[in-house]
Motif scaffolding. Structure first.
Motif, short mmCIF file in Angstrom:
data_model
loop_
_atom_site.label_atom_id
_atom_site.label_comp_id
_atom_site.label_asym_id
_atom_site.label_seq_id
_atom_site.Cartn_x
_atom_site.Cartn_y
_atom_site.Cartn_z
N ALA A 197 27.29 -8.44 29.19
CA ALA A 197 26.44 -7.30 28.83
C ALA A 197 25.02 -7.76 28.52
N SER A 198 24.90 -8.90 27.80
CA SER A 198 23.59 -9.43 27.48
C SER A 198 22.86 -9.92 28.73
N GLU A 199 23.58 -10.60 29.64
CA GLU A 199 22.96 -11.10 30.86
C GLU A 199 22.47 -9.95 31.74
N VAL A 200 23.27 -8.90 31.85
CA VAL A 200 22.87 -7.73 32.64
C VAL A 200 21.62 -7.10 32.05
N GLU A 201 21.59 -7.00 30.72
CA GLU A 201 20.43 -6.39 30.06
C GLU A 201 19.14 -7.15 30.34
N HIS A 202 19.27 -8.47 30.46
CA HIS A 202 18.10 -9.31 30.71
C HIS A 202 17.86 -9.56 32.19
N GLY A 203 18.63 -8.91 33.06
CA GLY A 203 18.42 -9.03 34.49
C GLY A 203 18.83 -10.37 35.08
N ARG A 204 19.78 -11.04 34.42
CA ARG A 204 20.24 -12.33 34.91
C ARG A 204 21.59 -12.19 35.60
N GLY A 205 21.93 -13.20 36.42
CA GLY A 205 23.20 -13.19 37.14
C GLY A 205 24.37 -13.42 36.21
N THR A 206 25.57 -13.01 36.68
CA THR A 206 26.75 -13.08 35.81
C THR A 206 27.88 -13.94 36.37
N THR A 207 27.68 -14.53 37.56
CA THR A 207 28.76 -15.35 38.12
C THR A 207 29.05 -16.56 37.25
N ALA A 208 28.03 -17.10 36.58
CA ALA A 208 28.25 -18.26 35.72
C ALA A 208 29.16 -17.92 34.55
N VAL A 209 29.07 -16.69 34.06
CA VAL A 209 29.93 -16.27 32.95
C VAL A 209 31.39 -16.24 33.42
#
Length: 451
Positions: free
Chosen positions: A77-89
Motif C-alpha cells: 500500500a505504501s509503495e503504490v502510494e509513492h508510485g513505486r513498483g511492488t514486485t520486490a515486495v
C-alpha cells in the motif's frame, strides 16, 4: 428513521466490503460443512484426529501466515502510494513465507513421533497432512497480501469463496464416496486453498507493478512481535481442544464435540471479520490526525457492535447449541447449555480483545499488545491446570484468558500516548497503520480512495 439508519450504515461500509463479506461467509460455512460431514462418516478416533489437526492448522498456521499478509499489505500500500513498483515486495514476502514454513515443517519432522502418537493415534500421515495445511495457509497469505495492498477487493473476496467452495465440494464428495480416512478429510485444507491459488495466479500477477527495491528490514522489522501476538491469540482461541486431547486422551468423543461447540460459539467472529474493514481503518485515520476523541469514539462503537454480536450469538448457542452438536455434527451428547454459555462468554471477550488489539496496532504499540496476550495466556494456563473437571476447566480458561487479555488492553489504551495534531504521522507511517489494519480484511487503501 430506519431508512436513515440504513443509509448511515451503508455509508460506513467501504467499497468492496460486501464482496469480502461474501468470501468470508462462504469460507466460514465451509468450516461447518467440512467438520459436520467428517463427523457423520468418520469413526470417533478419526474424528478426534481431524479435530486436532484442524485446530493446530488454524492456530499455529494462522499465527505465521497472518503477519506475512499484514506486512505485505502494509508495504505494498505504501509503495503504490509513492508510485513505486511492488514486485520486490512479493519476492521478499514469498522468501520470508517459505523460510517460516520451512522452519515449521522441520519442527514437524523432529517432533513427528511425539505428535503422531500423542495427537494422531500413531498416524504419521496426519503429521504430513498438517504440514500441507500449513503450506496452504502460508501461500494463501502471500497472495492475499498482494491483493490487499493493491486494494483488489473483488479478487480478495473471490479467492476466499473459491477456497471455501472447494472445501465444501471435496468434503461432500468424500462423504458421498464413503471415505473413512482422517487423512483425506484433513488434506482438504491443502488441496482447496492451493487449487484456488492456482486459479487466481493470473489476477495476482496483473495486480503487481514492475520495479522497486525493498530492504529485508522493511518486512522483517516487527515481524517477531506480530507473530508472537498472533500465536498467543490463537492459543487462547483454540487451545481448549488440544488440552482435552492431552489431559484426557481417553475422551475421544469429547474432543470432537468440543471443537464443534467452539465453531458454533465463534459464529460472530466471521461476521465481525467483515465488519472490521468498515470500522477499524478509521482508527488509523483518527490517530494520524491526532483526533483523540474520534479515536475513542470508534473504539466504543466497535466494542458496542461486538457486545450485540456476542450476546445475540450467546442466546442462539444456549438455545440450540447442544442440539446442533448432536444433530448437525453427529457428535456425542457431551456438551450442554452451561458449556455453551462459557464458550460464548469467551468468544465475546475475545472479539473485544481483537478490537482493542487493533487499536493498539493503529498506535504502533505492538509490544504492549504482545504483553497483553502474554498476561491473558498466563491466566488461561492457570485455570487450565487448576481444579475441576477437564471440560469446565478448558471452557472457563477460554473465557478467563479472553477477559484478562481484553482488560489488559483496555488499561493500556487508557494510558494512551498523547497525539498532537500538528505532529501527525508521516505518509509512510499512516500507510503502515492503514495497511496493517486493512490487510486482515482486504480493505487496504479505502481511506486513500476517499481522499
Amino acid at each position: 428513521m430506519s431508512s436513515g439508519i440504513g443509509a448511515r450504515l451503508a455509508a460506513m461500509i467501504p467499497p468492496g466490503v460486501l464482496r469480502l463479506g461474501l468470501g468470508t461467509a462462504v469460507l466460514g460455512l465451509a468450516s461447518y460443512i467440512h467438520l459436520a460431514l467428517a463427523g457423520h462418516v468418520l469413526s470417533p478416533n478419526a474424528k478426534s484426529a481431524v479435530s486436532v489437526l484442524w485446530t493446530l492448522a488454524f492456530s499455529v498456521g494462522y499465527s505465521i501466515s497472518m503477519p506475512i499478509e499484514q506486512e505485505m499489505g502494509r508495504i505494498i500500500a505504501s509503495e503504490v502510494e509513492h508510485g513505486r513498483g511492488t514486485t520486490a515486495v512479493l519476492k521478499r514476502g514469498a522468501v520470508l513465507g517459505a523460510g517460516l514454513l520451512g522452519v515449521v515443517c522441520l519442527l514437524l519432522v523432529v517432533l513427528s513421533p511425539l505428535l503422531a502418537h500423542k495427537l494422531f493415534n500413531g498416524s504419521y500421515g496426519m503429521v504430513a497432512a498438517l504440514a500441507g495445511a500449513f503450506a496452504g495457509l502460508v501461500v494463501t497469505a502471500v497472495w492475499r497480501g498482494v491483493l490487499a495492498g493493491h486494494s483488489q477487493f473483488a479478487d480478495y473476496g473471490r479467492l476466499m469463496w473459491m477456497d471455501g467452495a472447494l472445501r465444501i465440494v471435496l468434503a461432500a464428495v468424500f462423504a458421498a464416496a464413503g471415505v473413512k480416512s482422517a487423512i483425506w478429510f484433513s488434506l482438504i485444507l491443502t488441496i482447496a486453498p492451493l487449487t484456488a491459488l492456482a486459479a487466481m495466479t493470473p489476477r495476482v500477477r496483473r495486480a503487481l507493478t514492475p520495479g522497486g527495491d525493498l530492504p529485508w528490514s522493511a518486512i522483517t522489522k516487527g515481524m517477531g512481535l506480530l507473530i508472537g501476538s498472533m500465536l498467543l491469540s490463537q492459543v487462547v482461541l483454540n487451545i481448549a481442544v488440544i488440552n482435552v486431547k492431552l489431559l484426557a486422551p481417553a475422551q475421544v468423543t469429547l474432543v470432537s464435540a468440543l471443537l464443534a461447540a467452539l465453531v458454533l460459539a465463534r459464529v460472530p467472529l466471521f461476521v465481525f471479520g467483515a465488519l472490521q474493514s468498515a470500522l477499524l481503518p478509521g482508527l488509523a485515520t483518527a490517530h494520524a490526525a491526532g483526533d483523540t476523541a474520534g479515536f475513542r469514539a470508534l473504539v466504543r462503537r466497535s466494542t458496542g457492535i461486538v457486545v450485540v454480536l456476542g450476546l445475540g450469538s450467546a442466546l442462539g448457542c444456549v438455545v440450540i447449541g447442544p442440539w446442533s452438536v448432536r444433530t448437525l455434527f453427529g457428535m456425542a451428547n457431551e456438551i450442554g447449555v452451561t458449556d455453551f454459555a462459557w464458550l460464548s462468554v469467551g468468544s465475546l471477550f475475545y472479539m473485544q480483545a481483537m478490537v482493542l488489539g487493533q487499536a493498539l496496532t493503529a498506535e504502533n504499540r505492538h509490544r504492549e499488545q504482545l504483553y497483553a496476550w502474554i498476561i491473558g495466556t498466563a491466566a488461561l494456563a492457570a485455570v487450565t491446570f487448576g481444579p475441576g473437571g477437564i471440560t469446565t476447566r478448558v471452557e472457563l480458561a477460554y473465557a478467563v484468558g479472553s477477559i484478562v487479555t481484553a482488560g489488559a488492553m483496555a488499561l493500556i489504551l487508557r494510558s494512551r500516548r498523547p497525539v498532537r495534531a500538528d505532529l501527525a504521522v508521516s505518509t509512510e507511517a499512516e500507510g503502515q497503520a492503514h495497511g496493517m489494519l486493512a490487510a486482515h480484511t482486504g480493505a487496504s487503501g479505502w481511506e486513500h480512495g476517499k481522499s
